[in-house]
Structure formats: structure tokens, C-alpha cells
Design a protein around this motif. Structure first.
Motif, mmCIF file in Angstrom:
data_model
loop_
_atom_site.group_PDB
_atom_site.id
_atom_site.type_symbol
_atom_site.label_atom_id
_atom_site.label_comp_id
_atom_site.label_asym_id
_atom_site.label_seq_id
_atom_site.Cartn_x
_atom_site.Cartn_y
_atom_site.Cartn_z
ATOM 1 N N TYR A 98 -19.103 -1.541 -42.635
ATOM 2 C CA TYR A 98 -17.995 -0.673 -43.065
ATOM 3 C C TYR A 98 -16.788 -0.738 -42.138
ATOM 4 O O TYR A 98 -15.818 0.022 -42.311
ATOM 5 N N ALA A 99 -16.835 -1.628 -41.165
ATOM 6 C CA ALA A 99 -15.668 -1.821 -40.303
ATOM 7 C C ALA A 99 -15.402 -3.319 -40.201
ATOM 8 O O ALA A 99 -16.114 -4.006 -39.478
ATOM 9 N N PRO A 100 -14.464 -3.844 -40.983
ATOM 10 C CA PRO A 100 -13.506 -3.140 -41.845
ATOM 11 C C PRO A 100 -14.160 -2.627 -43.133
ATOM 12 O O PRO A 100 -15.215 -3.126 -43.528
ATOM 13 N N LEU A 101 -13.498 -1.660 -43.772
ATOM 14 C CA LEU A 101 -14.032 -1.100 -45.013
ATOM 15 C C LEU A 101 -14.063 -2.169 -46.106
ATOM 16 O O LEU A 101 -15.031 -2.277 -46.842
ATOM 17 N N GLU A 102 -12.977 -2.951 -46.205
ATOM 18 C CA GLU A 102 -13.005 -4.085 -47.129
ATOM 19 C C GLU A 102 -13.293 -5.345 -46.324
ATOM 20 O O GLU A 102 -12.407 -5.927 -45.684
ATOM 21 N N THR A 103 -14.550 -5.742 -46.310
ATOM 22 C CA THR A 103 -14.939 -6.944 -45.576
ATOM 23 C C THR A 103 -14.444 -8.170 -46.341
ATOM 24 O O THR A 103 -14.096 -8.084 -47.525
#
Ligand code: ATR
Length: 278
Positions: free
Chosen positions: A219-224
Motif C-alpha cells: 500500500y506504499a505507494p497506494l497505486e503500485t
């Protein structure tokens, strides 16, 4: 929030624990519903001592994270059957009657993963490819089996992947055979794609057209990059914050008997990650 003589105690055991998003998520839920509770991060110098402290000090509910999810099981009065199969506990519930205390361990990671996926696809009877064979893959894999999905496992280290597949009683797919797989969903349970190595992918992106839904637990980044490549090919996507949020929602309900305030908990997670909008 006022802390007084009636405040109920909750928290998370981990090491390290200072970056955990769970305090923000649970405290926001308490505040929203007016529950007189507080949820704190805790890093025990010794797990057995820490656990005895929780029993003795009147804690109601505690989350357990890395590296204690397996070791905590030796200390509990009972472990729920799915957590036993997964081989890890992420949730403690302390039930008290007079001076007696009974602590039960359960696992809400699989519930969180199933609920996150179920928002876009009911896993019952569907085929789901799980990438990875670590602790997260175990929770996701056993959860999918509980939900009646047909699971396929693939993993960089073949021996580990075959071992998990055998435990799940499902096929193992070697990397060389991935191109032949067609499935309803793909779930990445590895850390591949996590910051700072945001360019890495757990699977050849050209294969993503073989899946209707692509879910990431990073989830880090939220948009992988995985989710971005999947969306660009028309797949429906599920971000990694959903599993974290829904495993927390299941804990919240278990501990308080209340329905979790989902929107409040998600917003608290986004704020804690420094993301101000959806
Ligand atoms: P967790 O408990 O968070 O799942 P873990 O037990 O260390 O963590 O498992 C990590 C998983 O991510 C494993 O399946 C690992 O693959 P290996 O069994 O081959 O080690 C996978 N993984 C981690 N980094 C990876 C990478 N760079 N490429 C492919 N798989 C990776």
C-alpha cells in the motif's frame, strides 16, 4: 478524547512498531463512535513478559504484528482454527470474569483479504493466482480456500511455493508456466513494488490481461506499478490499504461488538500515509 478510570485498553505488539498505521485507524474509530478506548503501539523487550503484562493490566484487545505473529501462539489460552491453519495470530481478545482471564488468538488478515477481494469479485468457485509464499501468502491463501476459491500459487523460490501449495492442496505454477495461466484474480502478497523500489513488478505485465481482477497487498505507494499496469489493461484493481483496513475492521468488531466505521478508518489510514484525497 478523555482518558479516565473507565478507558478500555487496546494496542499493537510489534518490533518495530512506530510506523504502524493501526493506532491511527483504531483511535479514529473509537473517537467517531464515542467508544471510551485507547489503542497504543507497544514494543516488548520480551514477548512473554509483555504478554503477561497485557493480561495483568486489563487489556481488552491487542493486534500482533511482525515478528510476533507466530511466537505469540505458544502463550495463548486458545487459538481459533483458521489462525491455527495459517500458523499465525494477528488478533488477541482478552475475556475477563472476576480475576480469571482467557486470551484467544485469531487471524483477521484472511478476513481482510477476502472482504477486499469480495468488493469486486466473490471468490467462491473462482480461480485466484497467489504470488508469494510468505506469511502474507499463507493468510491470503488459506482465506481463499475458506471462501471456496480455487487457488494457484507461484513464488520466486520454488521449494517454498511448492510447500505452501501442498498445504493448501492446490497447484504450484513455476515461473516458466505462468503464461499459460488464466484466472479470475491475481493477488500479489510479496513486497515487490513497495517504496522505494516502486518500479519492480511481481509478474510480467503483458500477462495481466489473463486476469479480471488484480489485487496488491502493498500500500506504499497506494497505486503500485502492478495496479497501474493492470488498470491500463482493463483489469479491476484492489489496493493494499483495503486488506489492512478490513483486517482492522474485523478486529474492531470483535473487540467492541460494534460495526466498524469503514469510511472513518480508511480516511485515518490515508491521512496517516499523508494522502489527502482518494
Ligand atoms: P511476509 O511475511 O510479509 O509475507 P516473507 O515471509 O518474507 O514476508 O515472504 C516474502 C514473500 O515475498 C516470499 O514469497 C518471497 O519470495 P521467496 O520465497 O522467493 O523469498 C517474496 N519476495 C520478496 N521479495 C521478492 C522479490 N524481489 N521478487 C520475488 N519475490 C519476492
Amino acid at each position: 478524547m478523555t482518558i479516565d478510570g473507565h478507558t478500555r485498553l487496546f494496542g499493537i505488539l510489534g518490533d518495530p512498531v512506530e510506523h504502524s498505521l493501526s493506532p491511527a485507524m483504531h483511535n479514529a474509530a473509537f473517537a467517531h463512535l464515542g467508544v471510551n478506548g485507547v489503542y497504543v503501539p507497544m514494543r516488548p523487550a520480551d514477548l512473554a513478559d509483555g504478554y503477561r503484562g497485557l493480561r495483568s493490566l486489563g487489556f481488552v484487545g491487542v493486534s500482533v504484528t511482525v515478528p510476533f505473529k507466530v511466537a505469540i501462539m505458544d502463550h495463548l489460552d486458545a487459538v481459533d482454527p483458521v489462525a491455527r491453519k495459517i500458523g499465525a495470530v494477528n488478533t488477541l481478545l482478552f475475556e475477563r470474569s472476576g480475576t480469571a482471564v482467557r486470551c484467544t488468538g485469531s487471524n483477521t488478515d484472511w478476513l481482510g483479504a477476502n472482504r477486499a477481494l469480495a468488493e469486486v469479485l466473490d471468490p467462491a468457485g473462482r480461480t485466484v493466482l497467489v504470488i508469494g509464499a510468505g506469511g502474507a501468502a499463507r493468510a491470503v491463501g488459506f482465506g481463499l480456500v475458506e471462501a471456496g476459491a480455487r487457488v494457484l500459487v507461484t513464488n520466486r523460490t520454488e521449494a517454498k511455493g511448492r510447500d505452501l501449495a501442498a498445504q493448501l492442496d492446490c497447484p504450484f505454477i513455476p515461473a516458466a508456466e505462468l503464461a499459460q495461466v488464466r484466472a479470475d484474480a491475481l493477488i500479489n502478497t510479496t513486497s515487490v513494488g513497495m517504496a522505494p523500489r516502486t518500479d519492480s513488478l511481481p509478474i510480467d505485465p503483458n500477462l495481466l490481461t489473463h486476469f479480471s481482477v488484480v489485487m496488491d497487498i502493498v500500500y506504499a505507494p497506494l497505486e503500485t506499478r502492478l495496479l497501474r499496469e493492470a488498470a491500463a489493461r482493463g483489469c479491476r484493481t484492489v489496493d493494499g490499504l483495503k486488506m489492512l483496513q478490513y483486517q482492522g475492521a474485523a478486529q474492531f468488531s470483535l473487540w467492541t461488538g460494534r460495526e466498524a466505521p469503514d469510511a472513518v478508518m480508511r480516511q485515518a489510514l490515508l491521512t496517516a500515509l499523508g494522502i489527502n484525497h482518494l
